[in-house]
Design an enzyme around this catalytic site. Structure first.
Site, mmCIF file in Angstrom:
data_model
loop_
_atom_site.group_PDB
_atom_site.id
_atom_site.type_symbol
_atom_site.label_atom_id
_atom_site.label_comp_id
_atom_site.label_asym_id
_atom_site.label_seq_id
_atom_site.Cartn_x
_atom_site.Cartn_y
_atom_site.Cartn_z
ATOM 1 N N CYS A 46 0.802 -1.232 0.000
ATOM 2 C CA CYS A 46 0.000 0.000 0.000
ATOM 3 C C CYS A 46 0.831 1.277 0.000
ATOM 4 O O CYS A 46 0.758 2.056 -0.949
ATOM 5 C CB CYS A 46 -0.941 -0.007 1.188
ATOM 6 S SG CYS A 46 -1.961 -1.469 1.225
HETATM 7 C C1 UGA Z 1 -1.431 0.519 5.516
HETATM 8 C C2 UGA Z 1 -2.266 1.460 6.391
HETATM 9 O O1 UGA Z 1 -1.713 1.507 7.708
HETATM 10 C C3 UGA Z 1 -3.727 0.999 6.439
HETATM 11 O O2 UGA Z 1 -4.497 1.925 7.182
HETATM 12 C C4 UGA Z 1 -4.257 0.915 4.995
HETATM 13 O O3 UGA Z 1 -5.595 0.452 4.968
HETATM 14 C C5 UGA Z 1 -3.394 -0.038 4.211
HETATM 15 O O4 UGA Z 1 -2.030 0.432 4.215
HETATM 16 C C6 UGA Z 1 -3.934 -0.081 2.787
HETATM 17 O O5 UGA Z 1 -3.899 0.944 2.106
HETATM 18 O O6 UGA Z 1 -4.505 -1.102 2.410
HETATM 19 P P1 UGA Z 1 -0.294 -1.881 5.887
HETATM 20 O O7 UGA Z 1 0.236 -1.747 4.494
HETATM 21 O O8 UGA Z 1 -0.902 -3.157 6.311
HETATM 22 O O9 UGA Z 1 -1.410 -0.757 6.145
HETATM 23 O O10 UGA Z 1 0.943 -1.599 6.831
HETATM 24 P P2 UGA Z 1 1.298 -0.637 8.060
HETATM 25 O O11 UGA Z 1 0.992 -1.293 9.339
HETATM 26 O O12 UGA Z 1 0.741 0.688 7.845
HETATM 27 O O13 UGA Z 1 2.885 -0.589 7.900
HETATM 28 C C7 UGA Z 1 3.503 -0.109 6.700
HETATM 29 C C8 UGA Z 1 4.997 -0.125 6.839
HETATM 30 O O14 UGA Z 1 5.438 0.876 7.755
HETATM 31 C C9 UGA Z 1 5.595 -1.443 7.330
HETATM 32 O O15 UGA Z 1 6.682 -1.777 6.515
HETATM 33 C C10 UGA Z 1 6.034 -1.135 8.742
HETATM 34 O O16 UGA Z 1 7.143 -1.900 9.122
HETATM 35 C C11 UGA Z 1 6.394 0.333 8.634
HETATM 36 N N1 UGA Z 1 6.318 1.068 9.928
HETATM 37 C C12 UGA Z 1 5.151 1.222 10.584
HETATM 38 C C13 UGA Z 1 7.478 1.637 10.457
HETATM 39 O O17 UGA Z 1 8.582 1.540 9.869
HETATM 40 N N2 UGA Z 1 7.396 2.318 11.643
HETATM 41 C C14 UGA Z 1 6.225 2.493 12.310
HETATM 42 O O18 UGA Z 1 6.234 3.177 13.358
HETATM 43 C C15 UGA Z 1 5.066 1.925 11.765
#
Ligand code: UGA
Length: 442
Positions: A261
């Site tokens: 995403c």
């Molecule tokens: C993301 C959004 O958070 C959802 O709200 C959205 O619905 C979704 O995309 C989508 O568009 O379908 P997701 O891709 O499952 O969800 O992943 P996240 O939990 O947001 O994490 C994304 C990335 O950020 C991961 O690689 C994670 O490791 C990284 N991350 C997250 C960090 O490096 N630091 C943080 O503090 C949080």
């Protein structure tokens, strides 16, 4: 009310199963015959906590899957949940969406009233285009973006922070009433409903993902400075987050965001700004910082060893984040490729079995852990993975790492050094076990 869900990927499958749990009669439609067969046997093609249980509960009762569009003739509401991947230029590729719309046109009769709901992430203007494609048909088109996080998507489905619904004409109450009755459970729980026009709903989705991505790139850029000047970025994030205007979520510095995403949506938003002759200064920087972050971290590892050729590394974490088997845009995979490129030997591990299997399949590795052309092994046990390695690299933010026996790990490794790409380890504990610790900005 009868409901069809077109596309049984991660969004569509959860939507179908979730609506079945609400008591609706749901038919899931997908062009992939093997997947449809598997789903009808109650087997879940992707790893998502709680999903297979719900699938088993409803399959062949009020939930079925098919490759045929015929069922939409009986459906009151049709959800479009097909993928919108990135095309070569960074735009969202809407081929699957438009082809599904064509199939709907071929199947339904012009007079039969239907509500067509677009859940796929689509650029601003797409709902309007879909309505144009369906001109002459008795349909209302609704934008209903999803906000599910992989790994906890089932929880998110039942506990949303908001329901966003975009309509063509807010004076037309019919589709609004139908959508409110689909999500009546959330109304009862007083979850906020944002009822707006198509364009606003479409933009809310991109704005939310791009904002979170920007927060991450912001802290990741500062982490580089923190590293240089001897500050601790984790304490910086903590203190910043105490200000409720900033908030403490999505401020954990690391090796960059991945997944299906953020990278794609950020790039698609850049294109939408450019297509409207607006220079995407900030969002472009978000993307650039993210692309550079993993390279910066790799350099840090390389600087420590000098030459990586023949060095053995344990890479702990394979997917793009915890509790998922999804390898798309995984920074762990990027890092593995960089290490292999420099002649290093990589032993990879993830707690999720399917993430390990997907990695084996992606690299076409032999099941016996041997390899052809790659110095890569995927192992089922963390302690086996760290045995005799020259360094441990953490690539996914699993809290569980802190519960492992670090004294034992310390006895198993060849060199006691850890590169924590997610700042997830308890540094005091790690250092007590004799390890040198290198985080991101700390
Ligand atoms: C993301 C959004 O958070 C959802 O709200 C959205 O619905 C979704 O995309 C989508 O568009 O379908 P997701 O891709 O499952 O969800 O992943 P996240 O939990 O947001 O994490 C994304 C990335 O950020 C991961 O690689 C994670 O490791 C990284 N991350 C997250 C960090 O490096 N630091 C943080 O503090 C949080």
């Amino acid at each position: 009310m009868k409901v069809s869900v077109i596309g049984t990927g991660y969004v569509g499958l959860i939507q179908a199963v979730g609506l079945a749990e609400f008591g609706f009669n749901v038919v899931g439609i997908d062009i992939d015959e093997t997947k449809v067969k598997q789903l009808n046997e109650g087997k879940c093609p992707l790893y998502e906590e709680g999903l297979e249980e719900l699938l088993k509960k409803h399959i062949n009762k009020n939930l079925t899957f098919t490759t045929s569009y015929e069922s939409i003739k009986d459906s009151d509401v049709i959800f479009l949940c097909v993928g919108t991947p990135q095309d070569r230029d960074g735009n969202a590729d809407l081929r699957f969406l438009f082809s599904a719309v064509e199939k709907i046109k071929e199947t339904i009769s012009k007079d039969d009233y239907k509500v067509i709901v677009i859940k796929s992430t689509v650029p601003v203007g797409t709902n309007r285009k879909v309505k144009e494609l369906l001109s002459g048909y008795n349909v209302d088109v609704v934008s209903n973006p999803e906000f599910l996080r992989e790994g906890i998507a089932v929880y998110d489905f039942f506990n949303p922070e908001r329901i966003v619904l975009g309509f063509e004409n807010l004076g037309n109450k019919k589709p609004i009433k139908i959508m409110e009755s689909i999500y009546y459970c959330f109304k009862e729980k007083n979850i906020p409903f944002v009822i707006t026009n198509w364009e606003t709903a479409e933009l809310i989705k991109y704005a939310s993902n791009a904002f979170l991505a920007t927060k991450l790139s912001f802290i990741n850029e500062l982490a580089k400075l923190s590293d240089k000047v001897g500050a601790d970025i984790k304490t910086v994030s903590y203190a910043m987050g105490l200000d409720p205007r900033i908030g403490n979520k999505f401020l954990n510095a690391g090796i960059g965001y991945g997944g299906s995403c953020f990278p794609k949506d950020v790039k698609a938003l850049i294109k939408q700004l450019e297509n409207n002759n607006i220079e995407p200064i900030l969002i472009k920087a978000t993307d650039k910082v993210n692309e550079e972050q993993i390279k910066w971290f790799f350099k840090k590892i390389k600087n420590y060893y000098g030459d990586l050729n023949g060095k053995v590394f344990a890479v702990l974490g394979l997917a793009f984040k915890p509790n998922t088997d999804d390898l798309r845009e995984s920074r762990a995979i990027n890092l593995i490729d960089m290490l292999l490129e420099e002649g290093a030997i990589v032993k990879g591990f993830d707690y999720v079995k399917k993430a390990r299997e997907n990695t084996i399949n992606m690299y076409k590795l032999d099941k016996t852990r041997a390899f052809y052309g790659y110095n890569l092994y995927i192992l089922d046990d963390l302690y086996e993975t760290v045995k005799d390695v020259d360094g441990i690299i953490i690539t996914v933010e699993y809290d569980r790492f802190n519960k492992e026996d670090w004294e034992r790990i310390s006895d198993l490794v060849k060199e006691k050094v850890i590169f924590d790409g997610r700042n997830v380890l308890d540094v005091e504990k790690i250092k007590k076990s004799g390890f040198k610790y290198y985080g991101v900005g700390r």
